[in-house]
Design a protein around this motif. Structure first.
Motif, PDB file in Angstrom:
ATOM      1  N   VAL A  32     -10.034   3.016  10.291  1.00 15.21           N
ATOM      2  CA  VAL A  32      -9.722   3.612   8.779  1.00 15.21           C
ATOM      3  C   VAL A  32      -8.120   4.078   8.694  1.00 15.21           C
ATOM      4  O   VAL A  32      -7.721   3.765   7.778  1.00 15.21           O
ATOM      5  CB  VAL A  32     -10.888   4.649   8.766  1.00 15.21           C
ATOM      6  CG1 VAL A  32     -10.459   5.465   7.249  1.00 15.21           C
ATOM      7  CG2 VAL A  32     -12.037   4.137   8.536  1.00 15.21           C
ATOM      8  N   ARG A  33      -7.837   4.780   9.472  1.00 11.75           N
ATOM      9  CA  ARG A  33      -6.701   5.396   9.731  1.00 11.75           C
ATOM     10  C   ARG A  33      -5.504   4.212   9.525  1.00 11.75           C
ATOM     11  O   ARG A  33      -4.263   4.590   9.084  1.00 11.75           O
ATOM     12  CB  ARG A  33      -6.287   6.445  10.567  1.00 11.75           C
ATOM     13  CG  ARG A  33      -7.284   7.591  10.525  1.00 11.75           C
ATOM     14  CD  ARG A  33      -7.013   8.815  11.476  1.00 11.75           C
ATOM     15  NE  ARG A  33      -7.256   8.266  12.897  1.00 11.75           N
ATOM     16  CZ  ARG A  33      -8.354   8.642  13.451  1.00 11.75           C
ATOM     17  NH1 ARG A  33      -9.483   9.350  12.719  1.00 11.75           N
ATOM     18  NH2 ARG A  33      -8.625   8.230  14.598  1.00 11.75           N
TER      19      ARG A  33
ATOM     20  N   LEU B 178      -9.321   7.075  -6.013  1.00  6.15           N
ATOM     21  CA  LEU B 178     -10.092   8.074  -5.484  1.00  6.15           C
ATOM     22  C   LEU B 178      -9.452   8.634  -4.392  1.00  6.15           C
ATOM     23  O   LEU B 178      -8.764   7.919  -3.450  1.00  6.15           O
ATOM     24  CB  LEU B 178     -11.298   7.275  -5.284  1.00  6.15           C
ATOM     25  CG  LEU B 178     -12.097   6.664  -6.530  1.00  6.15           C
ATOM     26  CD1 LEU B 178     -13.529   6.053  -6.011  1.00  6.15           C
ATOM     27  CD2 LEU B 178     -12.399   7.858  -7.329  1.00  6.15           C
ATOM     28  N   THR B 179      -9.596   9.913  -4.226  1.00 10.21           N
ATOM     29  CA  THR B 179      -9.424  10.538  -2.918  1.00 10.21           C
ATOM     30  C   THR B 179     -10.504  10.738  -1.846  1.00 10.21           C
ATOM     31  O   THR B 179     -11.451  11.537  -2.155  1.00 10.21           O
ATOM     32  CB  THR B 179      -8.851  12.304  -3.367  1.00 10.21           C
ATOM     33  OG1 THR B 179      -7.634  11.976  -4.254  1.00 10.21           O
ATOM     34  CG2 THR B 179      -8.382  12.991  -2.276  1.00 10.21           C
ATOM     35  N   VAL B 180     -10.453   9.773  -1.191  1.00  4.34           N
ATOM     36  CA  VAL B 180     -11.502   9.820  -0.047  1.00  4.34           C
ATOM     37  C   VAL B 180     -11.416  10.547   1.225  1.00  4.34           C
ATOM     38  O   VAL B 180     -10.351  10.471   1.873  1.00  4.34           O
ATOM     39  CB  VAL B 180     -11.933   8.319   0.233  1.00  4.34           C
ATOM     40  CG1 VAL B 180     -13.219   7.788   0.973  1.00  4.34           C
ATOM     41  CG2 VAL B 180     -11.752   7.456  -1.286  1.00  4.34           C
TER      42      VAL B 180
ATOM     43  N   PRO C 118      -3.141   5.007   5.841  1.00  6.32           N
ATOM     44  CA  PRO C 118      -2.376   5.919   6.440  1.00  6.32           C
ATOM     45  C   PRO C 118      -2.435   7.359   5.892  1.00  6.32           C
ATOM     46  O   PRO C 118      -2.522   7.212   4.443  1.00  6.32           O
ATOM     47  CB  PRO C 118      -0.830   5.483   6.375  1.00  6.32           C
ATOM     48  CG  PRO C 118      -1.031   3.777   6.284  1.00  6.32           C
ATOM     49  CD  PRO C 118      -2.158   3.687   5.566  1.00  6.32           C
ATOM     50  N   GLY C 119      -2.713   8.277   6.378  1.00  2.99           N
ATOM     51  CA  GLY C 119      -2.643   9.586   5.792  1.00  2.99           C
ATOM     52  C   GLY C 119      -4.185  10.083   5.235  1.00  2.99           C
ATOM     53  O   GLY C 119      -4.134  11.315   4.821  1.00  2.99           O
TER      54      GLY C 119
ATOM     55  N   THR D  10     -13.185   2.052   1.907  1.00  4.41           N
ATOM     56  CA  THR D  10     -12.321   2.965   1.798  1.00  4.41           C
ATOM     57  C   THR D  10     -10.986   2.636   1.242  1.00  4.41           C
ATOM     58  O   THR D  10     -10.639   3.388   0.345  1.00  4.41           O
ATOM     59  CB  THR D  10     -11.909   3.813   3.323  1.00  4.41           C
ATOM     60  OG1 THR D  10     -13.514   3.810   3.928  1.00  4.41           O
ATOM     61  CG2 THR D  10     -11.571   4.978   3.122  1.00  4.41           C
ATOM     62  N   LEU D  11     -10.301   1.618   1.843  1.00  5.45           N
ATOM     63  CA  LEU D  11      -9.180   1.089   1.282  1.00  5.45           C
ATOM     64  C   LEU D  11      -9.165   0.740  -0.088  1.00  5.45           C
ATOM     65  O   LEU D  11      -8.526   1.299  -0.913  1.00  5.45           O
ATOM     66  CB  LEU D  11      -8.664   0.069   2.155  1.00  5.45           C
ATOM     67  CG  LEU D  11      -7.481  -0.602   1.736  1.00  5.45           C
ATOM     68  CD1 LEU D  11      -6.406   0.292   1.654  1.00  5.45           C
ATOM     69  CD2 LEU D  11      -7.013  -2.062   2.416  1.00  5.45           C
TER      70      LEU D  11
END
Length: 231
Positions: free
Chosen positions: A79-80, A64-66, A84-85, A56-57
């Motif tokens: 993940v968060r 990319l907007t994941v 962040p966000g 994801t990171l």
């Protein structure tokens, strides 16, 4: 734990035997580059089974907007922390229905090889349900000798020795796989069920889900880009 799945080692263990602290230590390797090169710049992506955000990171850093999906609250909390966000969704993949479509749906981590046929079909149905008509689905497959070349091991860039210790038949074409992850200061194991799929088997599963292989992205055939079949 799910039947046939088990995990040992420090920290939280998810129902499929994954250790949250272990995956927080492992690094992504070549996967983010393979994925990013196969999709449009700036695409929206639904990542199914994000874990702690190992992919994801770096995918987010590539523009990319994941949206990250996982059934484990502990995984999504990591993940968060990393991104962040970011939008996260806690849900089993096979029952997910966000009522929206994405440019790209990502099903990595060999999830398509789950031993339960109904779960596998549910995973692929979720991919089809969430991909835009002109979008694509990226799937990571096992290598052709993944279940026969055992035991084997590799050194992860994180400093971990990753060892596939055994793959033993348990019936109905499914193997019980034991993986070991050894750091100098900690050790984890994971036992899980995996169903080997020939290329023909794999393509037939996609076809049944309304998807068709467009191209194999890597020489070993472990990364695939599929497109939705238009009804």
């Amino acid at each position: 734990m799910r039947e046939g799945y088990e995990g040992t080692g420090p920290g939280a263990i998810t129902p499929d035997g994954c250790a949250v602290d272990l995956y927080s230590r492992l690094v992504a390797g070549a996967e983010p580059g393979i994925v990013a090169a196969a999709v449009p710049a700036g695409a929206t992506m639904l990542e199914l089974g994000s874990g702690v955000g190992r992919l994801t990171l770096p995918l987010s850093e590539r523009g990319l907007t994941v949206t990250a999906v996982d059934e484990s609250a502990e995984m999504l909390a990591r993940v968060r922390e990393r991104v962040p966000g970011i939008r996260t969704v806690q849900s089993p993949i096979e029952t997910l229905d966000l009522e929206e479509r994405f440019d790209v749906v990502l099903l990595a981590s060999f999830l398509v090889h789950t031993g339960d046929r109904a779960v596998r079909d549910g995973l692929l149905a979720a991919c089809r349900r969430h991909v835009a008509d002109d979008g694509c689905v990226l799937v990571q497959r096992e290598g052709v000798d993944w279940h026969t070349r055992v035991p084997r091991e590799r050194e992860d860039p994180s400093g971990c020795t990753v060892r596939i210790a055994s793959a033993e038949p348990v019936g109905d074409g499914v193997n019980s796989v034991v993986a070991e992850y050894v750091f100098p200061d900690a050790r984890w194991t994971q036992t899980f069920r995996s169903r080997p799929l020939t290329k023909g088997d794999f393509e037939a599963c996609l076809d049944a889900a309304g998807l068709t292989v467009e191209t194999y992205l890597t020489d070993d055939g472990t990364w695939v880009r599929a497109r939705p079949k238009h009804r």
